[in-house]
Design a protein around this motif. Structure first.
Motif, PDB file in Angstrom:
ATOM      1  N   VAL A  49      -7.196   0.687  -5.150  1.00  0.00           N
ATOM      2  CA  VAL A  49      -7.814   0.680  -3.942  1.00  0.00           C
ATOM      3  C   VAL A  49      -7.473   1.693  -3.123  1.00  0.00           C
ATOM      4  CG1 VAL A  49      -7.465  -0.556  -1.677  1.00  0.00           C
ATOM      5  CG2 VAL A  49      -7.938  -1.912  -3.942  1.00  0.00           C
ATOM      6  N   ALA A  50      -6.022   2.105  -3.109  1.00  0.00           N
ATOM      7  CA  ALA A  50      -5.395   3.461  -2.517  1.00  0.00           C
ATOM      8  C   ALA A  50      -6.303   4.789  -2.878  1.00  0.00           C
ATOM      9  CB  ALA A  50      -3.983   3.531  -2.635  1.00  0.00           C
ATOM     10  N   ASN A 109     -12.496  -3.107   3.478  1.00  0.00           N
ATOM     11  CA  ASN A 109     -11.215  -2.617   3.853  1.00  0.00           C
ATOM     12  C   ASN A 109     -10.284  -3.024   2.634  1.00  0.00           C
ATOM     13  OD1 ASN A 109     -10.584  -5.551   3.617  1.00  0.00           O
ATOM     14  ND2 ASN A 109     -10.872  -5.769   5.883  1.00  0.00           N
ATOM     15  N   GLU A 110      -9.068  -2.558   2.608  1.00  0.00           N
ATOM     16  CA  GLU A 110      -8.196  -2.736   1.272  1.00  0.00           C
ATOM     17  C   GLU A 110      -8.244  -4.195   1.033  1.00  0.00           C
ATOM     18  OE1 GLU A 110      -7.747  -1.044   4.268  1.00  0.00           O
ATOM     19  OE2 GLU A 110      -6.857   1.080   3.801  1.00  0.00           O
ATOM     20  N   GLY A 113     -15.239   3.665  -0.191  1.00  0.00           N
ATOM     21  CA  GLY A 113     -14.021   3.988   0.759  1.00  0.00           C
ATOM     22  C   GLY A 113     -14.107   4.237   2.171  1.00  0.00           C
ATOM     23  N   ALA A 171      -3.596  -1.928  -6.427  1.00  0.00           N
ATOM     24  CA  ALA A 171      -3.177  -1.289  -5.407  1.00  0.00           C
ATOM     25  C   ALA A 171      -3.425   0.179  -5.447  1.00  0.00           C
ATOM     26  CB  ALA A 171      -1.519  -1.777  -5.046  1.00  0.00           C
ATOM     27  N   GLY A 194       0.697  -1.220   0.066  1.00  0.00           N
ATOM     28  CA  GLY A 194      -0.097   0.084   0.039  1.00  0.00           C
ATOM     29  C   GLY A 194       0.797   1.463  -0.048  1.00  0.00           C
ATOM     30  N   SER A 227      -9.424  -5.228  -2.829  1.00  0.00           N
ATOM     31  CA  SER A 227      -8.236  -5.968  -3.702  1.00  0.00           C
ATOM     32  C   SER A 227      -8.762  -7.186  -4.211  1.00  0.00           C
ATOM     33  CB  SER A 227      -7.013  -5.992  -2.877  1.00  0.00           C
ATOM     34  OG  SER A 227      -6.283  -4.996  -2.509  1.00  0.00           O
ATOM     35  N   LYS A 268      -9.865   4.426  -1.207  1.00  0.00           N
ATOM     36  CA  LYS A 268      -9.856   4.777   0.214  1.00  0.00           C
ATOM     37  C   LYS A 268      -9.534   6.074   0.554  1.00  0.00           C
ATOM     38  CE  LYS A 268     -10.566   1.988   2.962  1.00  0.00           C
ATOM     39  NZ  LYS A 268     -11.931   1.562   3.348  1.00  0.00           N
TER      40      LYS A 268
END
Length: 107
Positions: free
Chosen positions: A99-100, A69-70, A63, A96, A23, A74, A103
């Motif tokens: 997802v970042a 959650n991450e 998010g 990644a 991450g 993913s 979030k």
């Protein structure tokens, strides 16, 4: 701590470190580009975007959702079959980044 408790604890720490290390290298700008290109027709993916489907959550909602959650995001994005989404065929790095970015949309 007993000997039997050490191994599971060490494994858990290694998994957490690996997850956060991946991450840490995520590129939010690249994640935003992926979101705009692949997700923006259905999801509201960025502040100021006003079009998108009313029947799907915004990236800010996703998010902020505790159940997304991450790791779950993913896994969901890596899945080759989505019931209502196209098969994105994203690389692990792209996942990644996306997802970042997702979030980061929760304020």
């Amino acid at each position: 701590m007993t000997r039997t408790g050490i191994l599971p604890g060490a494994i858990a720490v290694a998994l957490v470190l690996a997850f956060f290390d991946e991450g840490a290298t995520a590129d939010l700008a690249r994640g935003r580009g992926i979101a705009l290109r692949w997700c923006g027709e259905c999801h509201v993916v960025a502040p100021g975007q006003f079009h998108g489907s009313d029947s799907v959550p915004t990236f800010a909602q996703i998010g902020g959702a505790e159940h997304f959650n991450e790791a779950r995001l993913s896994d969901f994005l890596a899945s080759p079959q989505h019931t209502r989404m196209p098969n994105l065929s994203l690389t692990r790095s792209e996942i990644a980044d996306l997802v970042a970015y997702i979030k980061a949309q929760h304020h």
